[in-house]
Design a protein around this motif. Sequence first.
Motif, short mmCIF file in Angstrom:
data_model
loop_
_atom_site.label_atom_id
_atom_site.label_comp_id
_atom_site.label_asym_id
_atom_site.label_seq_id
_atom_site.Cartn_x
_atom_site.Cartn_y
_atom_site.Cartn_z
N LEU A 47 0.70 -1.04 -0.06
CA LEU A 47 0.02 -0.03 0.11
C LEU A 47 1.07 1.18 0.01
CD1 LEU A 47 -2.78 1.20 0.14
CD2 LEU A 47 -2.56 1.24 2.69
N VAL A 48 0.60 2.13 -0.69
CA VAL A 48 1.16 3.38 -0.99
C VAL A 48 0.73 4.75 -0.21
CG1 VAL A 48 2.27 4.98 -2.34
CG2 VAL A 48 2.38 2.77 -3.04
N ALA A 49 -0.69 4.80 -0.68
CA ALA A 49 -1.54 5.90 -0.21
C ALA A 49 -3.10 5.46 -0.28
CB ALA A 49 -1.24 7.02 -0.75
N ARG A 50 -3.88 5.94 0.77
CA ARG A 50 -5.34 5.70 0.66
C ARG A 50 -6.01 7.04 1.02
NH1 ARG A 50 -6.35 0.63 3.90
NH2 ARG A 50 -5.95 -0.25 1.85
N ILE A 51 -7.23 7.21 0.46
CA ILE A 51 -8.01 8.22 0.77
C ILE A 51 -9.27 7.83 0.69
CG2 ILE A 51 -8.30 8.86 -1.79
CD1 ILE A 51 -8.13 11.69 -1.26
N SER A 52 -9.91 8.66 1.85
CA SER A 52 -11.16 8.27 2.12
C SER A 52 -12.54 8.82 0.98
CB SER A 52 -11.92 8.83 3.45
OG SER A 52 -11.71 10.17 3.56
N SER A 53 -13.64 8.47 0.97
CA SER A 53 -14.44 8.81 -0.21
C SER A 53 -14.57 10.45 -0.36
CB SER A 53 -15.64 8.32 0.13
OG SER A 53 -16.31 8.95 1.53
N GLY A 99 -11.69 0.45 -3.04
CA GLY A 99 -12.08 -0.22 -1.75
C GLY A 99 -11.23 -1.23 -1.46
N TYR A 100 -11.70 -2.56 -1.07
CA TYR A 100 -10.93 -4.00 -0.74
C TYR A 100 -10.96 -4.73 -1.96
CZ TYR A 100 -9.94 -2.09 3.91
OH TYR A 100 -9.87 -1.42 4.95
N ASP A 101 -11.36 -4.46 -2.95
CA ASP A 101 -11.72 -5.33 -3.97
C ASP A 101 -11.07 -4.96 -5.33
OD1 ASP A 101 -14.84 -4.02 -3.33
OD2 ASP A 101 -14.27 -3.50 -5.23
N THR A 102 -11.77 -4.30 -6.21
CA THR A 102 -11.25 -4.30 -7.85
C THR A 102 -9.95 -3.51 -7.58
OG1 THR A 102 -13.63 -4.04 -8.15
CG2 THR A 102 -12.15 -3.34 -9.85
N TRP A 103 -9.02 -3.97 -8.86
CA TRP A 103 -7.78 -3.20 -8.92
C TRP A 103 -7.79 -2.97 -10.69
CZ3 TRP A 103 -3.82 -3.27 -5.58
CH2 TRP A 103 -3.97 -4.46 -4.40
#
Length: 113
Positions: A47-53, A99-103
């Motif tokens: 994981l590099v970075a994550r942003i909320s909705s 999310g936690y699914d599609t790449w």
Amino acid sequence: QVQLVESGGGLVQPGGSLRLSCAASGFTFSMSFMSWYRQAPGKERELVARISSFGSSINYADSVKGRFTISRDNAKDTVYLQMNSLKPEDTAVYYCRKGYDTWGQGTQVTVSS
């Protein structure tokens, strides 16, 4: 169907910058947190970075803090990764994820002189 299409990768010299984009379709983009991951040859995907909705919560891997910036434009259904001060160890295939699914299919980033 859900689609994520990354773009913006390429070859850049150490110290340079790139901006990755991930165009999303097939779902309500503004309701999903989005992430950027990367996978270097012979290494696990990380994981590099994550942003909320709505962008109120952002997290970065320690290795990219202060150099990379994740952002999103919910009007354009697009998430971005601005990468500055790039290092050879940033070389990897970069993936967008819903999310936690599609790449997404990934985009190659190579940092080399």
